[in-house]
Motif scaffolding. Structure first.
Motif, PDB file in Angstrom:
ATOM      1  N   SER A   1      73.685  27.541  68.418  1.00 30.33           N
ATOM      2  CA  SER A   1      72.317  27.612  67.649  1.00 30.33           C
ATOM      3  C   SER A   1      71.323  27.209  68.204  1.00 30.33           C
ATOM      4  CB  SER A   1      72.561  27.200  66.052  1.00 30.33           C
ATOM      5  OG  SER A   1      73.580  27.822  65.565  1.00 30.33           O
ATOM      6  N   VAL A   2      71.301  25.966  68.628  1.00 30.44           N
ATOM      7  CA  VAL A   2      69.896  25.261  69.204  1.00 30.44           C
ATOM      8  C   VAL A   2      69.571  25.734  70.408  1.00 30.44           C
ATOM      9  CG1 VAL A   2      69.173  23.047  70.082  1.00 30.44           C
ATOM     10  CG2 VAL A   2      70.618  23.051  68.046  1.00 30.44           C
ATOM     11  N   MET A   3      70.475  26.195  71.425  1.00 31.47           N
ATOM     12  CA  MET A   3      69.954  26.803  72.613  1.00 31.47           C
ATOM     13  C   MET A   3      69.334  28.275  72.188  1.00 31.47           C
ATOM     14  SD  MET A   3      71.368  29.528  74.704  1.00 31.47           S
ATOM     15  CE  MET A   3      73.137  29.622  74.322  1.00 31.47           C
ATOM     16  N   ARG A   4      70.003  28.778  71.421  1.00 31.58           N
ATOM     17  CA  ARG A   4      69.707  30.202  71.055  1.00 31.58           C
ATOM     18  C   ARG A   4      68.196  29.976  70.496  1.00 31.58           C
ATOM     19  NH1 ARG A   4      75.602  32.885  69.859  1.00 31.58           N
ATOM     20  NH2 ARG A   4      75.773  33.697  72.218  1.00 31.58           N
ATOM     21  N   LEU A   5      68.022  29.339  69.477  1.00 34.89           N
ATOM     22  CA  LEU A   5      66.717  29.092  68.811  1.00 34.89           C
ATOM     23  C   LEU A   5      65.607  28.980  70.042  1.00 34.89           C
ATOM     24  CD1 LEU A   5      67.459  26.834  66.061  1.00 34.89           C
ATOM     25  CD2 LEU A   5      66.390  29.112  65.764  1.00 34.89           C
ATOM     26  N   GLU A   6      66.004  27.963  70.769  1.00 34.43           N
ATOM     27  CA  GLU A   6      65.052  27.624  71.913  1.00 34.43           C
ATOM     28  C   GLU A   6      64.849  28.778  72.953  1.00 34.43           C
ATOM     29  OE1 GLU A   6      66.871  24.256  73.622  1.00 34.43           O
ATOM     30  OE2 GLU A   6      65.510  22.786  72.178  1.00 34.43           O
ATOM     31  N   THR A   7      65.883  29.502  73.437  1.00 34.93           N
ATOM     32  CA  THR A   7      65.652  30.739  74.323  1.00 34.93           C
ATOM     33  C   THR A   7      64.918  31.973  73.467  1.00 34.93           C
ATOM     34  OG1 THR A   7      67.872  31.583  73.551  1.00 34.93           O
ATOM     35  CG2 THR A   7      67.791  30.091  75.703  1.00 34.93           C
ATOM     36  N   ALA A   8      65.173  31.836  72.127  1.00 35.71           N
ATOM     37  CA  ALA A   8      64.335  32.734  71.302  1.00 35.71           C
ATOM     38  C   ALA A   8      62.787  32.259  71.242  1.00 35.71           C
ATOM     39  CB  ALA A   8      64.626  32.846  70.100  1.00 35.71           C
TER      40      ALA A   8
ATOM     41  N   LEU B   1      68.401  36.100  61.679  1.00 33.80           N
ATOM     42  CA  LEU B   1      69.864  35.712  61.715  1.00 33.80           C
ATOM     43  C   LEU B   1      70.395  35.453  63.207  1.00 33.80           C
ATOM     44  CD1 LEU B   1      71.762  35.670  59.229  1.00 33.80           C
ATOM     45  CD2 LEU B   1      69.517  36.832  58.868  1.00 33.80           C
ATOM     46  N   ILE B   2      70.833  34.305  63.473  1.00 31.96           N
ATOM     47  CA  ILE B   2      71.006  33.950  64.826  1.00 31.96           C
ATOM     48  C   ILE B   2      73.012  33.472  64.686  1.00 31.96           C
ATOM     49  CG2 ILE B   2      70.812  31.951  66.694  1.00 31.96           C
ATOM     50  CD1 ILE B   2      68.143  31.751  65.517  1.00 31.96           C
ATOM     51  N   SER B   3      73.475  33.748  65.757  1.00 31.33           N
ATOM     52  CA  SER B   3      75.007  33.718  65.845  1.00 31.33           C
ATOM     53  C   SER B   3      75.214  32.325  66.482  1.00 31.33           C
ATOM     54  CB  SER B   3      75.616  34.836  66.527  1.00 31.33           C
ATOM     55  OG  SER B   3      76.778  34.405  66.975  1.00 31.33           O
ATOM     56  N   ASP B   4      75.939  31.693  65.971  1.00 27.84           N
ATOM     57  CA  ASP B   4      76.159  30.205  66.618  1.00 27.84           C
ATOM     58  C   ASP B   4      77.336  30.281  67.497  1.00 27.84           C
ATOM     59  OD1 ASP B   4      75.801  27.286  66.549  1.00 27.84           O
ATOM     60  OD2 ASP B   4      77.586  27.202  65.875  1.00 27.84           O
ATOM     61  N   GLY B   5      77.957  31.571  67.490  1.00 27.34           N
ATOM     62  CA  GLY B   5      79.446  31.722  68.018  1.00 27.34           C
ATOM     63  C   GLY B   5      80.539  31.930  67.148  1.00 27.34           C
ATOM     64  N   VAL B   6      81.533  31.943  67.625  1.00 24.29           N
ATOM     65  CA  VAL B   6      82.698  32.035  66.679  1.00 24.29           C
ATOM     66  C   VAL B   6      83.790  30.845  66.851  1.00 24.29           C
ATOM     67  CG1 VAL B   6      82.808  34.654  67.023  1.00 24.29           C
ATOM     68  CG2 VAL B   6      84.016  33.353  68.790  1.00 24.29           C
ATOM     69  N   LEU B   7      84.530  30.817  65.777  1.00 25.87           N
ATOM     70  CA  LEU B   7      85.420  29.460  65.729  1.00 25.87           C
ATOM     71  C   LEU B   7      86.859  30.203  65.399  1.00 25.87           C
ATOM     72  CD1 LEU B   7      83.567  27.580  62.899  1.00 25.87           C
ATOM     73  CD2 LEU B   7      83.333  27.284  65.236  1.00 25.87           C
ATOM     74  N   PRO B   8      87.813  29.971  66.575  1.00 16.47           N
ATOM     75  CA  PRO B   8      89.205  30.297  66.522  1.00 16.47           C
ATOM     76  C   PRO B   8      89.948  29.766  65.226  1.00 16.47           C
ATOM     77  CG  PRO B   8      88.808  29.148  68.391  1.00 16.47           C
ATOM     78  CD  PRO B   8      87.439  29.056  67.809  1.00 16.47           C
ATOM     79  N   LEU B   9      90.258  30.326  64.297  1.00 13.66           N
ATOM     80  CA  LEU B   9      91.045  29.914  63.192  1.00 13.66           C
ATOM     81  C   LEU B   9      92.431  30.354  62.938  1.00 13.66           C
ATOM     82  CD1 LEU B   9      88.037  28.977  61.015  1.00 13.66           C
ATOM     83  CD2 LEU B   9      89.411  27.145  62.053  1.00 13.66           C
TER      84      LEU B   9
ATOM     85  N   ASP C   1      73.030  15.478  70.370  1.00 13.05           N
ATOM     86  CA  ASP C   1      72.025  14.282  70.931  1.00 13.05           C
ATOM     87  C   ASP C   1      70.853  14.747  71.310  1.00 13.05           C
ATOM     88  OD1 ASP C   1      74.100  12.419  70.833  1.00 13.05           O
ATOM     89  OD2 ASP C   1      74.947  12.527  72.776  1.00 13.05           O
ATOM     90  N   GLY C   2      69.820  14.464  70.817  1.00 14.55           N
ATOM     91  CA  GLY C   2      68.507  14.747  71.264  1.00 14.55           C
ATOM     92  C   GLY C   2      67.879  15.776  70.360  1.00 14.55           C
ATOM     93  N   VAL C   3      68.562  16.065  69.669  1.00 12.23           N
ATOM     94  CA  VAL C   3      67.986  17.319  68.425  1.00 12.23           C
ATOM     95  C   VAL C   3      66.970  16.691  67.650  1.00 12.23           C
ATOM     96  CG1 VAL C   3      68.424  19.068  66.332  1.00 12.23           C
ATOM     97  CG2 VAL C   3      69.974  18.682  68.574  1.00 12.23           C
ATOM     98  N   LYS C   4      67.471  15.611  67.064  1.00 13.37           N
ATOM     99  CA  LYS C   4      66.479  14.808  65.969  1.00 13.37           C
ATOM    100  C   LYS C   4      65.058  14.527  66.904  1.00 13.37           C
ATOM    101  CE  LYS C   4      66.019  10.900  62.823  1.00 13.37           C
ATOM    102  NZ  LYS C   4      66.495   9.629  62.437  1.00 13.37           N
TER     103      LYS C   4
END
Length: 310
Positions: free
Chosen positions: A110-117, A39-47, A143-146
C-alpha cells in the motif's frame, strides 16, 4: 558473410524492474457525487480456505471453492485499502499489512503504491482505521512511515476498538496459531507509535463533508465502516464486515471474527441496505477493485461488480 550483432531491447521490461509501471493495475478510482474515492490493492494474503467457513461442512466449503476454480486448501485473500478526497481533506482508510510479517510476502504494497501514484503521505489529513487487525494497521507500522505523515494527522478509531486491544479476547476465533500473537503485536505497536494521534469516537464520526465512519461491531467490537455520500450517491467501504463467500452464504462464519454471530447480523444489514438503496459497496477482502452493487437472490445475495471505466 559476417554477422552483425544488435543489442535488442525486450518489448516488456523485466517484471519488477525499478522505474517501470506494474503490469497489472493496482488502483481504481470512482467519483461519488463530489467526492473522489481511490481503491488500492495491498496485495493478497495466502490463507487456509477453512478460515472462510468455520461453521459449515468441508463438503459444502469444497463445493464453493470448486465452483470458482480455486484450490480447496489455500486461497489468495484480497487486501484493499481506500483513499478519499473530500474538499481539502485527504483521508486514508486502513493501511494494509505492512512489511513485518515474513509469511505475507505478496502483500504490504500500500505505502509503495500510494507513493507511485503520486500521493505525498504528508498530504493525508485524516486516517480511518476500520479495526486494529495487523492487515489494517501494519502499513502504518512500517519503519519510516510515521515520519512521512504530517505531525497533526488525525487517526479515527472507535473507542471500543482501542479498549478491546488492551486485552483482546480470541475465544471465539478460529485462526492459524501464529496469527493471534502477530495481531497483538501489531495492535500494540500501532498504539505505541500513534497514540497521541488517535481520535476515538463512540458510534459515528464525520471525518469530512460527505465522509463518515460508523461502528458496526461484529468482526471486532469496534469494527467500523466508512460511508461516502454526496449528491444522492453513496459508497460504503465495509472493511472486514463482508467477504466474497458471504454474498451467497452470509451465515457462513469467518475464523477471524471475534463475534461470529454478531458479524453475520452486520453482514446481512449491510447487504440489505445496499440492495434497498442501490448504493455501492467496497471491502478490504473482496477481489480488487471490490466495488459493486448488491442484488437479492432467492437464497441470499449476489455481488454485481462495477464495469471498469478505462
Amino acid at each position: 558473410m559476417s554477422q552483425t550483432t544488435h543489442n535488442v531491447q525486450p518489448v516488456l521490461a523485466p517484471i519488477g524492474k525499478e522505474g517501470f509501471g506494474e503490469l497489472v493495475s493496482s488502483r481504481y478510482a470512482v467519483r461519488v457525487g463530489d467526492v473522489d474515492v481511490l481503491l488500492i490493492s495491498d496485495g493478497v494474503l495466502p490463507l487456509p480456505t477453512s478460515t472462510m467457513s468455520t461453521n459449515v461442512s468441508e463438503a459444502d466449503r469444497n463445493e464453493w471453492f470448486d465452483n470458482r476454480f480455486l484450490q480447496r486448501d489455500m486461497f489468495d485473500w484480497a487486501l484493499n485499502i481506500a483513499l478519499i478526497r473530500s474538499g481539502d481533506k485527504l483521508i486514508l482508510v486502513d493501511s494494509g499489512v505492512g512489511d513485518g510479517f515474513e509469511y505475507f510476502t505478496r502483500a504490504g504494497q500500500s505505502v509503495m503504491r500510494l507513493e507511485t501514484a503520486g500521493i505525498d503521505l504528508r498530504a493525508i489529513t485524516d486516517i480511518v482505521v476500520t479495526h486494529m487487525h495487523m492487515d489494517h494497521v501494519g502499513g502504518l507500522n512500517n519503519d519510516g512511515v510515521k515520519a512521512k505523515l504530517r505531525p497533526d494527522v488525525r487517526i479515527h478509531v472507535a473507542a471500543a476498538e482501542v479498549e478491546f486491544w488492551k486485552n483482546p479476547d480470541f475465544s471465539k476465533t478460529v485462526m492459524p496459531e501464529t496469527v493471534p500473537p502477530a495481531l497483538r503485536k501489531a495492535a500494540a505497536k500501532f498504539v505505541e507509535l500513534y497514540g497521541e494521534h488517535i481520535v476515538p469516537f463512540d458510534k459515528t464520526v464525520e471525518v469530512a463533508p460527505g465522509v463518515s465512519a460508523r461502528v458496526t461491531g461484529g468482526h471486532t467490537p469496534g469494527h467500523c465502516v466508512v460511508d461516502v455520500a454526496s449528491n444522492g450517491e453513496k459508497l460504503t467501504f465495509a472493511g472486514d464486515a463482508i467477504f466474497e463467500v458471504g454474498f451467497e452464504h452470509p451465515e457462513w462464519q469467518n475464523g477471524f471474527e471475534h463475534d461470529p454471530e454478531g458479524a453475520v447480523d452486520v453482514r446481512i444489514q449491510l447487504f440489505e441496505e445496499a440492495a434497498r438503496t442501490g448504493s455501492m459497496l467496497a471491502a478490504a477482502h473482496v477481489a480488487f477493485p471490490s466495488i459493486g452493487h448488491v442484488a437479492r437472490t432467492d437464497t441470499g445475495y449476489r455481488f454485481v461488480p462495477v464495469q471498469w471505466d478505462y
